[in-house]
Write a protein that holds these residues in place. Structure first.
Motif, PDB file in Angstrom:
ATOM      1  N   VAL A 688       0.852  -1.193   0.000  1.00 18.88           N
ATOM      2  CA  VAL A 688       0.000   0.000   0.000  1.00 18.88           C
ATOM      3  C   VAL A 688       0.892   1.250   0.000  1.00 18.88           C
ATOM      4  N   LYS A 689       0.671   2.134  -0.942  1.00 22.27           N
ATOM      5  CA  LYS A 689       1.423   3.381  -0.982  1.00 22.27           C
ATOM      6  C   LYS A 689       0.485   4.516  -1.381  1.00 22.27           C
ATOM      7  N   MET A 690       0.776   5.703  -0.846  1.00 25.59           N
ATOM      8  CA  MET A 690      -0.085   6.863  -1.020  1.00 25.59           C
ATOM      9  C   MET A 690       0.712   8.008  -1.634  1.00 25.59           C
ATOM     10  N   SER A 691       0.075   8.807  -2.504  1.00 25.72           N
ATOM     11  CA  SER A 691       0.713   9.978  -3.094  1.00 25.72           C
ATOM     12  C   SER A 691      -0.308  11.093  -3.226  1.00 25.72           C
ATOM     13  N   VAL A 692       0.209  12.335  -3.339  1.00 29.59           N
ATOM     14  CA  VAL A 692      -0.642  13.520  -3.494  1.00 29.59           C
ATOM     15  C   VAL A 692      -0.426  14.075  -4.893  1.00 29.59           C
ATOM     16  N   GLN A 693      -1.508  14.346  -5.601  1.00 31.43           N
ATOM     17  CA  GLN A 693      -1.438  14.892  -6.951  1.00 31.43           C
ATOM     18  C   GLN A 693      -2.324  16.125  -7.036  1.00 31.43           C
ATOM     19  N   GLY A 694      -1.952  17.071  -7.899  1.00 30.49           N
ATOM     20  CA  GLY A 694      -2.791  18.231  -8.121  1.00 30.49           C
ATOM     21  C   GLY A 694      -2.026  19.537  -8.053  1.00 30.49           C
ATOM     22  N   ASP A 695      -2.723  20.622  -7.682  1.00 35.78           N
ATOM     23  CA  ASP A 695      -2.165  21.984  -7.726  1.00 35.78           C
ATOM     24  C   ASP A 695      -1.494  22.367  -6.413  1.00 35.78           C
ATOM     25  N   PHE A 696      -0.941  21.379  -5.728  1.00 41.21           N
ATOM     26  CA  PHE A 696      -0.349  21.628  -4.418  1.00 41.21           C
ATOM     27  C   PHE A 696       1.006  20.947  -4.328  1.00 41.21           C
ATOM     28  N   ALA A 697       1.917  21.565  -3.582  1.00 44.23           N
ATOM     29  CA  ALA A 697       3.101  20.860  -3.113  1.00 44.23           C
ATOM     30  C   ALA A 697       2.735  20.242  -1.769  1.00 44.23           C
ATOM     31  N   ALA A 698       3.368  19.126  -1.427  1.00 48.28           N
ATOM     32  CA  ALA A 698       3.001  18.431  -0.199  1.00 48.28           C
ATOM     33  C   ALA A 698       4.238  17.905   0.487  1.00 48.28           C
ATOM     34  N   ASP A 699       4.133  17.789   1.789  1.00 49.45           N
ATOM     35  CA  ASP A 699       5.185  17.171   2.593  1.00 49.45           C
ATOM     36  C   ASP A 699       4.521  16.167   3.538  1.00 49.45           C
ATOM     37  N   PRO A 700       4.668  14.843   3.297  1.00 49.39           N
ATOM     38  CA  PRO A 700       5.418  14.259   2.190  1.00 49.39           C
ATOM     39  C   PRO A 700       4.553  14.152   0.932  1.00 49.39           C
ATOM     40  N   MET A 701       5.212  14.072  -0.255  1.00 47.36           N
ATOM     41  CA  MET A 701       4.482  13.895  -1.506  1.00 47.36           C
ATOM     42  C   MET A 701       3.966  12.469  -1.657  1.00 47.36           C
ATOM     43  N   SER A 702       4.674  11.495  -1.045  1.00 47.77           N
ATOM     44  CA  SER A 702       4.249  10.096  -1.127  1.00 47.77           C
ATOM     45  C   SER A 702       4.687   9.382   0.136  1.00 47.77           C
ATOM     46  N   ASN A 703       4.069   8.229   0.379  1.00 45.14           N
ATOM     47  CA  ASN A 703       4.396   7.441   1.566  1.00 45.14           C
ATOM     48  C   ASN A 703       4.098   5.979   1.275  1.00 45.14           C
ATOM     49  N   TYR A 704       4.914   5.070   1.832  1.00 47.56           N
ATOM     50  CA  TYR A 704       4.732   3.625   1.671  1.00 47.56           C
ATOM     51  C   TYR A 704       4.356   3.025   3.023  1.00 47.56           C
ATOM     52  N   PHE A 705       3.270   2.231   3.049  1.00 45.08           N
ATOM     53  CA  PHE A 705       2.767   1.692   4.310  1.00 45.08           C
ATOM     54  C   PHE A 705       2.947   0.183   4.440  1.00 45.08           C
ATOM     55  N   GLY A 706       3.241  -0.526   3.352  1.00 44.22           N
ATOM     56  CA  GLY A 706       3.391  -1.989   3.442  1.00 44.22           C
ATOM     57  C   GLY A 706       2.067  -2.694   3.263  1.00 44.22           C
ATOM     58  N   ASN A 707       1.772  -3.668   4.117  1.00 43.03           N
ATOM     59  CA  ASN A 707       0.594  -4.518   3.952  1.00 43.03           C
ATOM     60  C   ASN A 707      -0.487  -4.145   4.962  1.00 43.03           C
ATOM     61  N   PHE A 708      -1.752  -4.229   4.519  1.00 41.22           N
ATOM     62  CA  PHE A 708      -2.904  -3.965   5.377  1.00 41.22           C
ATOM     63  C   PHE A 708      -3.694  -5.265   5.542  1.00 41.22           C
ATOM     64  N   THR A 709      -3.830  -5.725   6.771  1.00 42.58           N
ATOM     65  CA  THR A 709      -4.703  -6.862   7.048  1.00 42.58           C
ATOM     66  C   THR A 709      -6.151  -6.373   7.108  1.00 42.58           C
ATOM     67  N   PRO A 710      -7.150  -7.276   7.015  1.00 46.54           N
ATOM     68  CA  PRO A 710      -8.546  -6.835   7.100  1.00 46.54           C
ATOM     69  C   PRO A 710      -8.812  -6.075   8.403  1.00 46.54           C
ATOM     70  N   GLY A 711      -9.467  -4.910   8.290  1.00 43.23           N
ATOM     71  CA  GLY A 711      -9.784  -4.098   9.447  1.00 43.23           C
ATOM     72  C   GLY A 711      -8.683  -3.157   9.891  1.00 43.23           C
ATOM     73  N   TYR A 712      -7.545  -3.155   9.173  1.00 42.64           N
ATOM     74  CA  TYR A 712      -6.424  -2.322   9.587  1.00 42.64           C
ATOM     75  C   TYR A 712      -6.679  -0.847   9.231  1.00 42.64           C
ATOM     76  N   MET A 713      -6.183   0.096  10.116  1.00 44.09           N
ATOM     77  CA  MET A 713      -6.338   1.529   9.900  1.00 44.09           C
ATOM     78  C   MET A 713      -4.976   2.201  10.038  1.00 44.09           C
ATOM     79  N   GLU A 714      -4.691   3.154   9.154  1.00 47.55           N
ATOM     80  CA  GLU A 714      -3.440   3.912   9.197  1.00 47.55           C
ATOM     81  C   GLU A 714      -3.768   5.406   9.217  1.00 47.55           C
ATOM     82  N   TRP A 715      -3.134   6.146  10.158  1.00 46.58           N
ATOM     83  CA  TRP A 715      -3.340   7.599  10.308  1.00 46.58           C
ATOM     84  C   TRP A 715      -2.323   8.342   9.447  1.00 46.58           C
ATOM     85  N   CYS A 716      -2.760   9.347   8.684  1.00 44.61           N
ATOM     86  CA  CYS A 716      -1.871  10.087   7.784  1.00 44.61           C
ATOM     87  C   CYS A 716      -1.958  11.585   8.099  1.00 44.61           C
TER      88      CYS A 716
END
Length: 821
Positions: A688-716
């Protein structure tokens, strides 16, 4: 300087060195400060420390390569030796995350590759890593190694050992529907092997043919390289074979059995037996002898006189016949007797498509009337395959009675559309007659008699009102063997009668025979057992999803060439069940049984059933067993089982929580947002990996989270910086892999109105108070810059920037603590 002062200085110096060393280590990145290094002439390979490991414990292997070769390094192959210290979740070859490293740079060539620590001992836990690479264009290889630390077993109870034997890739074999091999020769055959597993590879696959008694397949050669090194999940590979088939095999559909042995990525060995059905075509016919005369010899006899009959013993098959004995039967004073020679003729051998000629010297009895009379032969021989065969055949001799009129009619030709027939065949018998006289032949009656062994399918009697001189006519009769016909030669007698020009009756006859290839002892249930198979199957939609309906289509085929199967009761069952909801597949508006009245020889019956897949079914291929109970034509009961595989896909469900955003922001002003990522499905999600796209700069622009088991939650947490005025559009993009290897994308859009920073107005008071409406002017109060609007604008920007910087620093420190070992 006394001793105490010396010791004090040494102590102070030691403390200073320790402080410097600790300080240097603390400022290094975590993956370097706690790393293990393998040094090579071309590179340094650094493994991030994984700490002390318990047996069965999973850990992530991260490798960083420092290029010191002077040229670019390109990695061609990266693999880990399975030496009993670790086991892998995939095959030995690994796809590097980065395969090109420029000179003087460092790259993570492997990032968080999952392994299991399985070593029994506390010492010498060495992990070997093989690298094949290029320095520039020159090929090189290296065997790097590191030592892993085993945890003290007395600290805590070890985790349960990892059971890798339950990961069976599950191979399925199939051939094309029209797969055919030729009898008597080697024929190429393609067998498709498919790994139905969604997550486990199969390796070291070895094919072994299974030779059975009665099987027409005598030898199998493997043309593909053995063993097959790797067959990845959901992939297929063609196994090329060359199959030699018995040259005496009867045409038909036969089971081809073979065994596959293979290993999963952890070295567990499995074996499975497979059956595919192959059609055998045989253009070669077994030896079959027929006794006949030739129309060119114009054989005929006159009552009371001697005559010669040239008899041809022909082998209509492709293989030789030997030890042949021809016995002339039915000789008597009332029909025919030998004028010379013996009634038993021996022949050593007749090759396929060859014949031997025998001349018989006979005398026709004086009392014979004008007609055709049979001459019977008992034919006994041994075929090339070693089978002994015997049958009785007849030829017909036209005889002119003493003082009778000679008919002007001639039978020019009698022939059949097939020389060998089965009980299900319909064939034609055609006869060509001619009026060779000088006057009309009237009321010509042409009949055919096939005895009780042959049933007429069309009319077996024709009456021609007139046949003019020189006229010819061809007539056709249709026959089918009786179901209880015995195997052997059956004569068909053609009789032609007419009134000649003088008004006298004249009759001629001629015979032809066909060979009925019926099953011997067909009432014996132990012979020629009819079989029912699943000829083909499919499902709609092509991807069966958990919690949804689908339609299963199956075609059942009767493989027997002549027997009908009846009263067929079938049922289907799934070997594996869900722990919570039971059977994986549940029939909709029907049961799991079905009934078929009958399936004729080599015919098929199509059947469909609607099924529902339970919601908690795992993503894997489920084995479905089709069971049959049926009877043959004589009521003999039989049972059979067929196996099919249905892959089930558990859909993923990924969601992002609502994002709280201000309605308006200034360009360049950081905006802090937070949200949650949820795995709301019933299956694991990988990479699982996340990125930001569009008319904005971001910190961080992307992030890697690894594997999500059923019911798992990640705070960003993300800081967005608007880059241009107007309505700013952006989106959070999350990519992940499902258990079937499919790459999925989830997008959540957001928007903010971005304002430009207020421009400086020369007329706007900088060091005075805010302008007031008329009549609202205050008294003479001290002001200056700190009471102006610019003071409050700058103060707001400084405070916002300070808050953003504080959040970034706190998050980075938190991340550093998470990666410390």
């Amino acid at each position: 300087m006394d001793m105490k002062q010396v010791l004090k200085k040494i102590s102070n110096l030691t403390l200073a060195l320790i402080f410097v060393l600790v300080t240097m280590i603390s400022i290094l990145p975590p993956d370097v400060a706690t790393a293990l290094t393998y040094q090579h002439d071309h590179f340094n390979l650094i493994m991030a420390d994984v700490g002390a490991l318990e047996k069965g414990q999973a850990f992530n292997l991260t490798l960083t390569m420092e290029n010191k070769s002077g040229q670019k390094i390109t990695i061609d192959k990266l693999s880990i030796r399975n030496n009993g210290v670790v086991i892998m979740t995939g095959m030995e070859d690994i796809e590097p995350d980065k395969d090109e490293i420029e000179n003087g740079t460092s790259e993570k060539i492997l990032n968080s590759y999952k392994l299991y620590f399985v070593s029994e001992g506390a010492d010498n836990n060495r992990i070997d890593i093989m690298i094949e690479y290029k320095v520039g264009t020159s090929d090189h290889s290296a065997d790097a190694f590191f030592y892993l630390e085993a945890a003290d077993k007395g600290v805590k109870d070890p985790e349960p050992p990892f059971d890798s034997s339950k990961y069976n890739p599950g191979l399925v074999a199939s051939v094309a529907d029209n797969a055919t091999v030729m009898a008597g020769q080697y024929t190429g055959l393609d067998v498709t092997l498919k790994n139905t597993s969604v997550s486990t590879s199969a390796g070291n696959i070895v094919f072994t043919p299974v030779y059975e008694s009665g099987s027409p397949f005598t030898h199998v050669k493997t043309l593909s390289d053995m063993p097959i090194r790797d067959l990845r999940p959901n992939d297929s590979q063609t196994l090329k074979l060359s199959v030699n088939t018995d040259k005496f095999a009867n045409p038909g559909l036969y089971p081809f059995r073979f065994k596959l042995t293979y290993k999963n990525p952890w070295g567990d060995e499995f074996s499975s037996e497979h059956i595919v059905y192959i059609n055998v075509a045989n253009n070669n016919l077994n030896a079959r002898l027929t006794v006949r005369t030739s129309s060119a010899d114009n054989v005929s006899a006159v009552a009371g006189k001697s005559f010669t009959v040239p008899v041809y013993v022909s082998n209509t098959g492709d293989f030789y016949a030997k030890d042949i004995l021809i016995t002339l039967q039915g000789l008597s004073q009332d029909t025919f007797i030998l004028s010379s020679g013996t009634n038993r003729i021996s022949i050593d051998r007749i090759n396929g498509k060859d014949f031997k000629k025998i001349d018989l010297s006979l005398v026709a009895a004086k009392g014979l009337k004008t007609a055709s009379y049979p001459l019977s032969f008992r034919v006994e021989y041994t075929t090339e395959s070693g089978e002994k065969d015997s049958e009785t055949q007849e030829i017909w001799i036209p005889v002119t009675g003493s003082g009778d009129a000679v008919s002007s009619l001639e039978i020019l030709e009698v022939k059949t559309s097939k020389t060998t027939v089965t009980t299900s065949d319909i064939f034609d018998v055609s006869v060509t007659i001619k009026n060779a006289g000088t006057v009309n032949a009237e009321q010509v009656k042409v009949s055919a008699d096939g005895t009780s062994a042959l049933l007429p399918v069309s009319q077996n009697l024709f009456i021609l009102s007139k046949l003019t001189p020189g006229e010819t006519r061809t007539l056709t009769f249709k026959y089918q063997p009786s179901p209880d016909a015995q195997r052997g030669s059956v004569p068909i007698v053609i009789r032609v009668e007419s009134l000649d020009g003088s008004g006298n009756n004249a009759m001629i006859s001629q015979a032809v025979s066909v060979f009925v290839d019926a099953d011997k002892g067909s009432t014996d249930p132990s012979k020629n057992v009819p079989k029912i198979i699943v000829g083909s199957y499919s499902y709609e939609p092509q991807q069966v999803k958990a919690g949804e309906r689908f339609t299963l289509y199956m075609s059942f085929r009767n493989t027997h060439s002549s027997k009908t199967i009846r009263n067929i009761k079938g049922s289907f069952n799934v070997e594996e069940k869900s722990n919570t909801t039971g059977n994986v597949f549940t029939p909709v508006d029907s049961s799991n049984t079905f009934f078929i009245d009958e399936i004729r020889p080599r015919d098929s019956y199509d059947w469909a059933v609607n099924l529902y897949t339970i919601p908690d079914a795992l993503s894997k291929t489920y084995t479905v067993i089709i069971s049959f109970e049926y009877e043959d034509e004589y009521g003999n009961p039989y049972t059979a089982q067929e196996i099919i595989g249905i892959p089930v896909y558990q859909p993923s469900r990924f969601e992002v929580s609502e994002i709280s955003l201000p309605s308006e922001v200034y360009m360049g002003q950081p905006v802090y947002i937070s949200f949650s990522l949820y795995n709301m499905g019933k299956t694991d999600l990988y990479n699982v990996k996340m990125s930001v796209q569009g008319d904005f700069a971001a910190d961080p622009m992307s992030n890697y989270f690894g594997n999500f088991t059923p019911g798992y939650m990640e705070w960003c947490e993300i800081n967005l910086i608007p880059m241009q005025p107007g309505m700013g559009m952006g989106k959070i993009v999350v990519e992940y892999e499902t258990t079937s290897g499919e790459i999925m994308t989830y997008e959540k859009e957001f928007a903010m109105n971005v304002l430009e920073m207020p421009a400086y107005d020369p007329g706007f008071p900088v060091d005075g108070p805010f302008p007031m409406d008329p009549g609202m002017e205050p008294g003479n109060e001290g002001g200056g810059f700190f009471s102006s609007v610019w003071f409050y604008i700058i103060l707001g920007v400084v405070v916002a920037a300070g808050i953003a910087i504080t959040i970034i620093v706190v998050r980075k420190r938190k991340k550093n603590k998470e990666f410390e070992f």
